[in-house]
Design an enzyme around this catalytic site. Structure first.
Site, mmCIF file in Angstrom:
data_model
loop_
_atom_site.group_PDB
_atom_site.id
_atom_site.type_symbol
_atom_site.label_atom_id
_atom_site.label_comp_id
_atom_site.label_asym_id
_atom_site.label_seq_id
_atom_site.Cartn_x
_atom_site.Cartn_y
_atom_site.Cartn_z
ATOM 1 N N ASP A 1 0.846 -1.239 -0.212
ATOM 2 C CA ASP A 1 0.154 -0.328 -0.544
ATOM 3 C C ASP A 1 0.995 1.389 0.123
ATOM 4 O O ASP A 1 1.795 1.138 0.537
ATOM 5 C CB ASP A 1 -0.595 -0.288 1.449
ATOM 6 C CG ASP A 1 -2.027 0.821 1.427
ATOM 7 O OD1 ASP A 1 -3.486 0.210 1.083
ATOM 8 O OD2 ASP A 1 -2.278 2.322 1.184
ATOM 9 N N ASP B 1 4.302 2.089 -3.630
ATOM 10 C CA ASP B 1 4.629 2.517 -5.478
ATOM 11 C C ASP B 1 3.686 1.757 -5.987
ATOM 12 O O ASP B 1 4.824 1.063 -6.828
ATOM 13 C CB ASP B 1 4.856 3.773 -5.754
ATOM 14 C CG ASP B 1 4.351 4.603 -6.930
ATOM 15 O OD1 ASP B 1 3.384 4.396 -6.928
ATOM 16 O OD2 ASP B 1 4.881 5.242 -7.127
ATOM 17 N N VAL B 2 2.415 1.043 -7.165
ATOM 18 C CA VAL B 2 2.038 -0.098 -7.207
ATOM 19 C C VAL B 2 2.153 0.212 -8.999
ATOM 20 O O VAL B 2 2.481 -0.630 -9.489
ATOM 21 C CB VAL B 2 1.154 -0.542 -6.962
ATOM 22 C CG1 VAL B 2 1.345 -1.222 -5.089
ATOM 23 C CG2 VAL B 2 -0.060 0.709 -6.914
ATOM 24 N N TYR C 1 -12.185 6.281 -15.777
ATOM 25 C CA TYR C 1 -12.522 5.292 -14.876
ATOM 26 C C TYR C 1 -12.955 4.632 -15.722
ATOM 27 O O TYR C 1 -12.420 2.909 -15.675
ATOM 28 C CB TYR C 1 -13.459 5.677 -13.528
ATOM 29 C CG TYR C 1 -13.212 4.758 -12.462
ATOM 30 C CD1 TYR C 1 -12.148 4.342 -12.050
ATOM 31 C CD2 TYR C 1 -13.733 3.874 -12.624
ATOM 32 C CE1 TYR C 1 -12.531 3.743 -10.554
ATOM 33 C CE2 TYR C 1 -14.350 2.700 -11.714
ATOM 34 C CZ TYR C 1 -13.526 2.597 -10.818
ATOM 35 O OH TYR C 1 -13.140 1.916 -9.527
ATOM 36 N N ILE D 1 -19.452 0.216 -3.962
ATOM 37 C CA ILE D 1 -19.438 -0.800 -3.064
ATOM 38 C C ILE D 1 -19.746 0.427 -1.081
ATOM 39 O O ILE D 1 -18.670 1.684 -1.690
ATOM 40 C CB ILE D 1 -17.445 -0.915 -2.576
ATOM 41 C CG1 ILE D 1 -17.644 -1.991 -3.890
ATOM 42 C CG2 ILE D 1 -17.153 -1.330 -1.428
ATOM 43 C CD1 ILE D 1 -15.971 -2.656 -3.891
#
Length: 250
Positions: A36, A62-63, A155, A188
């Protein structure tokens, strides 16, 4: 659903949705690596779960960084011996229409929402092939299946890209016993969403589009992750699974 002793990576694993996934997987016997951007939250979650007997590691990362993925996958194999499942859960949503959005914002969405999945997949596949198989599971959205009038176009574009990346990886790497699937929740019910839907009229309008009449819960998503990561889902490959109460039935 058997995930006992599987080594599982959850990206965005310290957020509201990722935390629920991490806890469920760890409670069912998996060894979980929480990746994360918020290192303090990842480490705190790992400590909390380790204190009750689970095996959880927290890493700030940092993905969207290739160097970070190379380093973290090497570390996971060195410490845990293998890598069985990656849950690509991290993502962002800059809530602007296509007319309002800048090119830099569009590219930021692509970096976090698609490049992170590309990099996770790129670095997981050689490891999984060597060990005889594995699972890549992409947390997506209903917006990876349909257009949505209240969702930013950027998105939807990122999520659509991940949908077909999932199918492409599933088709090419099944021969290596690597399965790739995606899950597609409707809205969600998280604290962030609650803030966006503080207006009861807007909230009810969103609920009214869902045939089952409620928002998706983090537990709904986590249960699907648990199943698709498990041995019981061993013949599911290239699946784009809606978790949406029937929104995409129309």
């Amino acid at each position: 659903m058997n995930v006992k002793d599987k080594v599982i990576v959850v990206t965005g694993g310290a957020g509201a949705i990722g935390t629920t996934q991490t806890k469920l997987l760890a409670e069912n016997g998996a060894e979980v690596w929480v990746l994360d951007l918020a290192a303090d939250r990842a480490e705190a979650l790992a400590k909390e779960l380790t204190n009750v007997g689970c095996r959880v590691h927290g890493v700030g990362m940092d993905v969207a960084s290739e160097e970070a993925w190379k380093a973290v996958t090497e570390r996971i194999v060195e410490q845990s011996g293998r890598l069985d499942v990656i849950v690509n859960n991290a993502g962002i949503n800059i809530r602007k229409t296509i007319e309002e959005m800048t090119k830099d914002e569009w590219m930021q969405m692509m970096e976090v929402n698609t490049a992170s999945v590309f990099l996770a997949t790129k670095y997981a596949i050689p490891i999984m092939r060597r060990q005889g198989g594995g699972v890549i599971l992409n947390t997506n959205s209903i917006c990876g299946l349909i257009g949505h009038m209240n969702t930013p176009e950027a998105y939807t574009a990122t999520k659509g890209a991940v949908t077909l990346l999932t199918k492409s990886v599933a088709a090419r790497y099944a021969k290596d016993n690597i399965r790739c699937n995606s899950i597609h929740p409707a809205t969600i019910d998280t604290p962030f969403v609650a803030a966006l839907m503080a207006d009861p009229v807007k909230k009810q309008a969103r609920i009214d589009e869902i045939p089952l009449g409620r928002l998706t819960t983090p537990e709904d998503v986590a249960n699907a992750v648990l199943y698709l990561a498990s041995e019981e889902a061993s013949f599911l490959n290239g699946v784009n699974l809606p978790i949406d109460g029937g929104v995409t039935c129309y």
